[in-house]
Design an enzyme around this catalytic site. Structure first.
Site, PDB file in Angstrom:
ATOM      1  N   HIS A  46      29.362 -37.960  76.556  1.00 54.10           N
ATOM      2  CA  HIS A  46      28.419 -37.493  77.579  1.00 54.10           C
ATOM      3  C   HIS A  46      27.909 -38.686  78.366  1.00 54.10           C
ATOM      4  O   HIS A  46      27.403 -39.647  77.786  1.00 54.10           O
ATOM      5  CB  HIS A  46      27.229 -36.762  76.931  1.00 54.10           C
ATOM      6  CG  HIS A  46      27.512 -35.320  76.604  1.00 54.10           C
ATOM      7  ND1 HIS A  46      26.549 -34.353  76.620  1.00 54.10           N
ATOM      8  CD2 HIS A  46      28.662 -34.701  76.257  1.00 54.10           C
ATOM      9  CE1 HIS A  46      27.080 -33.184  76.324  1.00 54.10           C
ATOM     10  NE2 HIS A  46      28.370 -33.368  76.078  1.00 54.10           N
TER      11      HIS A  46
ATOM     12  N   TYR B  38      17.039 -31.207  78.936  1.00 52.66           N
ATOM     13  CA  TYR B  38      15.710 -31.345  78.321  1.00 52.66           C
ATOM     14  C   TYR B  38      14.713 -30.722  79.296  1.00 52.66           C
ATOM     15  O   TYR B  38      14.684 -31.097  80.468  1.00 52.66           O
ATOM     16  CB  TYR B  38      15.340 -32.807  78.117  1.00 52.66           C
ATOM     17  CG  TYR B  38      16.115 -33.525  77.039  1.00 52.66           C
ATOM     18  CD1 TYR B  38      17.347 -34.118  77.310  1.00 52.66           C
ATOM     19  CD2 TYR B  38      15.604 -33.630  75.743  1.00 52.66           C
ATOM     20  CE1 TYR B  38      18.046 -34.795  76.318  1.00 52.66           C
ATOM     21  CE2 TYR B  38      16.303 -34.312  74.745  1.00 52.66           C
ATOM     22  CZ  TYR B  38      17.520 -34.881  75.042  1.00 52.66           C
ATOM     23  OH  TYR B  38      18.214 -35.549  74.061  1.00 52.66           O
TER      24      TYR B  38
ATOM     25  N   PRO C  76      12.746 -35.615  66.865  1.00 54.56           N
ATOM     26  CA  PRO C  76      14.156 -35.559  67.291  1.00 54.56           C
ATOM     27  C   PRO C  76      14.366 -35.628  68.803  1.00 54.56           C
ATOM     28  O   PRO C  76      15.493 -35.738  69.260  1.00 54.56           O
ATOM     29  CB  PRO C  76      14.655 -34.242  66.720  1.00 54.56           C
ATOM     30  CG  PRO C  76      13.443 -33.454  66.414  1.00 54.56           C
ATOM     31  CD  PRO C  76      12.348 -34.418  66.156  1.00 54.56           C
TER      32      PRO C  76
ATOM     33  N   LYS D 113      17.304 -39.979  67.814  1.00 47.97           N
ATOM     34  CA  LYS D 113      17.363 -41.309  67.193  1.00 47.97           C
ATOM     35  C   LYS D 113      17.501 -41.302  65.674  1.00 47.97           C
ATOM     36  O   LYS D 113      17.887 -42.306  65.077  1.00 47.97           O
ATOM     37  CB  LYS D 113      16.089 -42.091  67.556  1.00 47.97           C
ATOM     38  CG  LYS D 113      16.009 -42.468  69.014  1.00 47.97           C
ATOM     39  CD  LYS D 113      17.059 -43.491  69.386  1.00 47.97           C
ATOM     40  CE  LYS D 113      17.339 -43.498  70.883  1.00 47.97           C
ATOM     41  NZ  LYS D 113      18.769 -43.488  71.170  1.00 47.97           N
TER      42      LYS D 113
ATOM     43  N   TYR E 170      17.976 -44.491  75.407  1.00 50.74           N
ATOM     44  CA  TYR E 170      18.674 -43.275  74.955  1.00 50.74           C
ATOM     45  C   TYR E 170      20.061 -43.618  74.409  1.00 50.74           C
ATOM     46  O   TYR E 170      20.468 -43.092  73.366  1.00 50.74           O
ATOM     47  CB  TYR E 170      18.781 -42.268  76.106  1.00 50.74           C
ATOM     48  CG  TYR E 170      19.205 -40.877  75.658  1.00 50.74           C
ATOM     49  CD1 TYR E 170      20.548 -40.527  75.584  1.00 50.74           C
ATOM     50  CD2 TYR E 170      18.255 -39.915  75.304  1.00 50.74           C
ATOM     51  CE1 TYR E 170      20.942 -39.258  75.167  1.00 50.74           C
ATOM     52  CE2 TYR E 170      18.634 -38.642  74.892  1.00 50.74           C
ATOM     53  CZ  TYR E 170      19.979 -38.320  74.826  1.00 50.74           C
ATOM     54  OH  TYR E 170      20.369 -37.061  74.401  1.00 50.74           O
TER      55      TYR E 170
HETATM   56  P1  FAS Z   1      18.937 -37.289  54.650  1.00 50.07           P
HETATM   57  O1  FAS Z   1      17.616 -36.632  54.435  1.00 50.07           O
HETATM   58  O2  FAS Z   1      19.909 -36.676  55.598  1.00 50.07           O
HETATM   59  O3  FAS Z   1      19.715 -37.415  53.261  1.00 50.07           O
HETATM   60  C1  FAS Z   1      19.020 -37.805  52.096  1.00 50.07           C
HETATM   61  C2  FAS Z   1      19.811 -37.291  50.920  1.00 50.07           C
HETATM   62  O4  FAS Z   1      19.149 -37.721  49.721  1.00 50.07           O
HETATM   63  C3  FAS Z   1      19.874 -35.768  50.860  1.00 50.07           C
HETATM   64  O5  FAS Z   1      21.198 -35.352  50.648  1.00 50.07           O
HETATM   65  C4  FAS Z   1      18.964 -35.415  49.691  1.00 50.07           C
HETATM   66  O6  FAS Z   1      19.397 -34.267  48.996  1.00 50.07           O
HETATM   67  C5  FAS Z   1      19.087 -36.647  48.821  1.00 50.07           C
HETATM   68  N1  FAS Z   1      17.942 -36.845  47.928  1.00 50.07           N
HETATM   69  C6  FAS Z   1      16.639 -36.624  48.197  1.00 50.07           C
HETATM   70  N2  FAS Z   1      15.890 -36.918  47.116  1.00 50.07           N
HETATM   71  C7  FAS Z   1      16.756 -37.348  46.137  1.00 50.07           C
HETATM   72  C8  FAS Z   1      16.594 -37.799  44.813  1.00 50.07           C
HETATM   73  N3  FAS Z   1      15.391 -37.863  44.249  1.00 50.07           N
HETATM   74  N4  FAS Z   1      17.691 -38.164  44.122  1.00 50.07           N
HETATM   75  C9  FAS Z   1      18.928 -38.099  44.692  1.00 50.07           C
HETATM   76  N5  FAS Z   1      19.147 -37.675  45.960  1.00 50.07           N
HETATM   77  C10 FAS Z   1      18.062 -37.308  46.658  1.00 50.07           C
HETATM   78  N6  FAS Z   1      18.053 -36.505  63.964  1.00 50.07           N
HETATM   79  C11 FAS Z   1      18.574 -36.547  65.215  1.00 50.07           C
HETATM   80  O7  FAS Z   1      19.017 -37.628  65.650  1.00 50.07           O
HETATM   81  N7  FAS Z   1      18.621 -35.402  65.981  1.00 50.07           N
HETATM   82  C12 FAS Z   1      18.164 -34.186  65.513  1.00 50.07           C
HETATM   83  O8  FAS Z   1      18.222 -33.178  66.205  1.00 50.07           O
HETATM   84  C13 FAS Z   1      17.622 -34.115  64.218  1.00 50.07           C
HETATM   85  N8  FAS Z   1      17.184 -32.909  63.710  1.00 50.07           N
HETATM   86  C14 FAS Z   1      16.642 -32.877  62.443  1.00 50.07           C
HETATM   87  C15 FAS Z   1      16.157 -31.674  61.891  1.00 50.07           C
HETATM   88  C16 FAS Z   1      15.602 -31.644  60.595  1.00 50.07           C
HETATM   89  C17 FAS Z   1      15.085 -30.334  60.017  1.00 50.07           C
HETATM   90  C18 FAS Z   1      15.496 -32.837  59.845  1.00 50.07           C
HETATM   91  C19 FAS Z   1      14.852 -32.833  58.467  1.00 50.07           C
HETATM   92  C20 FAS Z   1      15.978 -34.030  60.386  1.00 50.07           C
HETATM   93  C21 FAS Z   1      16.560 -34.059  61.683  1.00 50.07           C
HETATM   94  N9  FAS Z   1      17.058 -35.232  62.237  1.00 50.07           N
HETATM   95  C22 FAS Z   1      17.584 -35.299  63.482  1.00 50.07           C
HETATM   96  C23 FAS Z   1      17.026 -36.447  61.510  1.00 50.07           C
HETATM   97  C24 FAS Z   1      18.215 -36.449  60.576  1.00 50.07           C
HETATM   98  O9  FAS Z   1      19.414 -36.328  61.293  1.00 50.07           O
HETATM   99  C25 FAS Z   1      18.125 -37.726  59.779  1.00 50.07           C
HETATM  100  O10 FAS Z   1      17.847 -38.850  60.605  1.00 50.07           O
HETATM  101  C26 FAS Z   1      19.331 -37.997  58.955  1.00 50.07           C
HETATM  102  O11 FAS Z   1      19.587 -36.883  58.163  1.00 50.07           O
HETATM  103  C27 FAS Z   1      19.056 -39.246  58.128  1.00 50.07           C
HETATM  104  O12 FAS Z   1      20.013 -39.324  57.153  1.00 50.07           O
HETATM  105  P2  FAS Z   1      19.622 -39.869  55.697  1.00 50.07           P
HETATM  106  O13 FAS Z   1      18.812 -41.104  55.840  1.00 50.07           O
HETATM  107  O14 FAS Z   1      20.897 -39.915  54.960  1.00 50.07           O
HETATM  108  O15 FAS Z   1      18.618 -38.795  55.071  1.00 50.07           O
HETATM  109  C1  PHB Z   2      20.993 -31.699  68.824  1.00 49.58           C
HETATM  110  O1  PHB Z   2      22.045 -31.389  69.410  1.00 49.58           O
HETATM  111  O2  PHB Z   2      20.694 -31.273  67.682  1.00 49.58           O
HETATM  112  C2  PHB Z   2      20.034 -32.645  69.509  1.00 49.58           C
HETATM  113  C3  PHB Z   2      20.456 -33.307  70.654  1.00 49.58           C
HETATM  114  C4  PHB Z   2      19.575 -34.176  71.291  1.00 49.58           C
HETATM  115  C5  PHB Z   2      18.299 -34.345  70.790  1.00 49.58           C
HETATM  116  C6  PHB Z   2      17.880 -33.673  69.642  1.00 49.58           C
HETATM  117  C7  PHB Z   2      18.767 -32.808  68.989  1.00 49.58           C
HETATM  118  O3  PHB Z   2      17.433 -35.171  71.446  1.00 49.58           O
END
Ligand code: FAS
Ligand code: PHB
Length: 390
Positions: free
Chosen positions: A72, A200, A292, A296, A383
């Site tokens: 993109h 957005y 989000p 990032k 971005y």
């Molecule tokens: P994660 O949380 O993905 O992974 C951590 C892992 O550790 C999980 O598998 C968990 O089960 C495990 N764990 C936890 N406790 C443990 C324990 N005690 N023992 C062993 N394992 C354990 N980012 C964006 O850039 N764009 C988005 O749109 C976006 N939307 C999101 C929506 C939601 C609902 C959430 C919660 C996050 C969102 N994020 C988004 C952020 C997300 O993408 C995170 O930045 C990303 O998952 C980070 O990855 P990890 O650091 O691996 O953490």
């Molecule tokens: C998504 O596609 O989940 C998404 C994209 C851009 C954002 C946040 C979420 O800024």
């Protein structure tokens, strides 16, 4: 059991760190509390910075990303009946790639299985200790059997609710937090995206984001109140609200359909300082959370992992410069991403508590942004992603 690096968490951070350590021939074990299907079932990020794409290539898992990811060059900002495209590529020479976190996780899991590396899934009662000594360890129960994993280092990749950050003594850690007074209601549906790039929107009904996972799968978000329950939102109610927040032409051509995932995520900014505690390192959501809006979260996890992997590889090569400066370097990029994500969130969401003056400030900033190449360049640079320090 004994290994060189014990990784807690098999999300993107843990899996990517594992892939980079594997490539460097450094022994490691990942301990994950959930099942592979549960980890894959979480619908999260959608946009990858070039830094993250390069890292996945370095880890040897970029093939499907390049085949199926959608490059993109820009995105649209919509507000007060206006629409302005931020031309990322023209402003910075760089672009982002739309490729879902689910697919990144799947690619990393497939690679791990292919190279025969150990991931302990469904681990109960995971605990970490000894990280203030030369003999840190992870304990857990698997299939009812207590296990102890001795390691040289522990990588806390266990997300915001994980055990690693929670195991650090309060006197050794400082946290910074801002909780936003709203959430994002997100829907994933197998319908073609309403536009070929992201939109957005700051409408008087609240924020909206039109994103995608492919040319046949869309991801949409609308700002919602924190006290709302996802069960109260039928698909039709969601589509009707999205149409009210989209520009009229897009609302007209919006293709709707049954949701395959629907959830509400709270928004917060959160940072842990430092990100290293003796032989325990925190990476990704275990150390920080961004709203989000700026896309990032996953990308910051990738840059943390890049710095940590390089530091650990250097350590086993005889130099501790990388691990000694890991926290400083990671936090330098984290705070800039926190600032950008906070700024973009503040610009695009409705904040009733700031009243008419706050709304006017948003409109003035959006109007200025659309008329200033300098302001758009600042936005675009952040971005597409700032460089990794060091
Ligand atoms: P994660 O949380 O993905 O992974 C951590 C892992 O550790 C999980 O598998 C968990 O089960 C495990 N764990 C936890 N406790 C443990 C324990 N005690 N023992 C062993 N394992 C354990 N980012 C964006 O850039 N764009 C988005 O749109 C976006 N939307 C999101 C929506 C939601 C609902 C959430 C919660 C996050 C969102 N994020 C988004 C952020 C997300 O993408 C995170 O930045 C990303 O998952 C980070 O990855 P990890 O650091 O691996 O953490
Ligand atoms: C998504 O596609 O989940 C998404 C994209 C851009 C954002 C946040 C979420 O800024």
């Amino acid at each position: 059991m004994r290994t060189q690096v014990a990784i807690v968490g098999a999300g993107p951070s843990g899996l990517l760190l594992g892939a980079l350590l594997h490539k460097a021939g450094i022994d490691h074990v990942i301990v994950e509390q959930r099942s592979p299907d549960y980890v894959l079932g979480r619908i999260r990020a959608g946009v990858l910075e070039q830094v993250a794409v390069d890292l996945l290539d370095e880890a040897g898992v970029g093939a499907r990303l390049h085949a199926e990811g959608l490059p993109h060059d820009g995105f649209d900002l919509c507000f007060a009946g206006r629409r302005h495209r931020i031309d990322l590529h023209a402003l910075t020479g760089r672009r982002v790639v739309v490729y879902g976190q689910t697919e990144v996780t799947r690619d990393l899991m497939d690679h791990r299985a292919a190279v025969g590396r150990t991931t302990v899934y469904d681990a109960d009662n995971v605990a970490v200790g000894g990280f203030d000594t030369a003999r840190p360890f992870v304990t857990f129960r698997q299939n009812g059997v207590e296990q102890r994993l001795e390691a040289d280092f522990i990588a806390g990749c266990d997300g915001f609710h994980g055990v690693c950050r929670a195991s650090v003594p309060g006197s050794a850690i400082q946290t910074f937090e801002k909780v936003y007074p709203f959430g994002w209601l997100g829907v994933l549906a197998d319908v073609p995206p309403v536009s070929h790039e992201l939109i957005y929107g700051n409408s008087d009904r609240g924020f909206m984001l039109a994103s995608m996972r492919s040319k046949t799968r869309s991801r949409y978000y609308v700002q919602c109140r924190l006290d709302e329950q996802v069960e109260a939102w039928s698909d039709d109610a969601f589509w009707d609200e999205l149409k009210r927040r989209l520009p009229a032409a897009d609302a007209e051509r919006l293709v709707t359909g049954p949701s395959i995932e629907k959830s509400i995520a709270p928004l917060r900014s959160f940072v842990t300082e430092p990100m290293r505690f003796g032989r325990l390192f925190l990476a990704g959501d275990a150390a920080h959370i961004v709203p989000p809006t700026g896309a990032k979260g996953l990308n910051l996890a990738a840059s943390d992992v890049a710095l940590l992997a390089r530091g650990l590889i250097q350590h086993y090569g005889g130099s501790d410069e990388g691990i000694d400066r890991y926290s400083e370097r990671a936090l330098s990029r984290v705070w800039k991403a926190e600032r950008f994500s906070w700024w973009f969130t503040s610009l695009m969401h409705q904040f009733p508590e700031t009243g008419g003056f706050g709304a006017k400030m948003q409109l003035a900033e959006l109007d200025y942004l659309c008329g200033s190449v300098a302001a758009q360049t600042v936005m675009a640079e952040n971005y597409v992603g700032l460089p990794i320090p060091g």
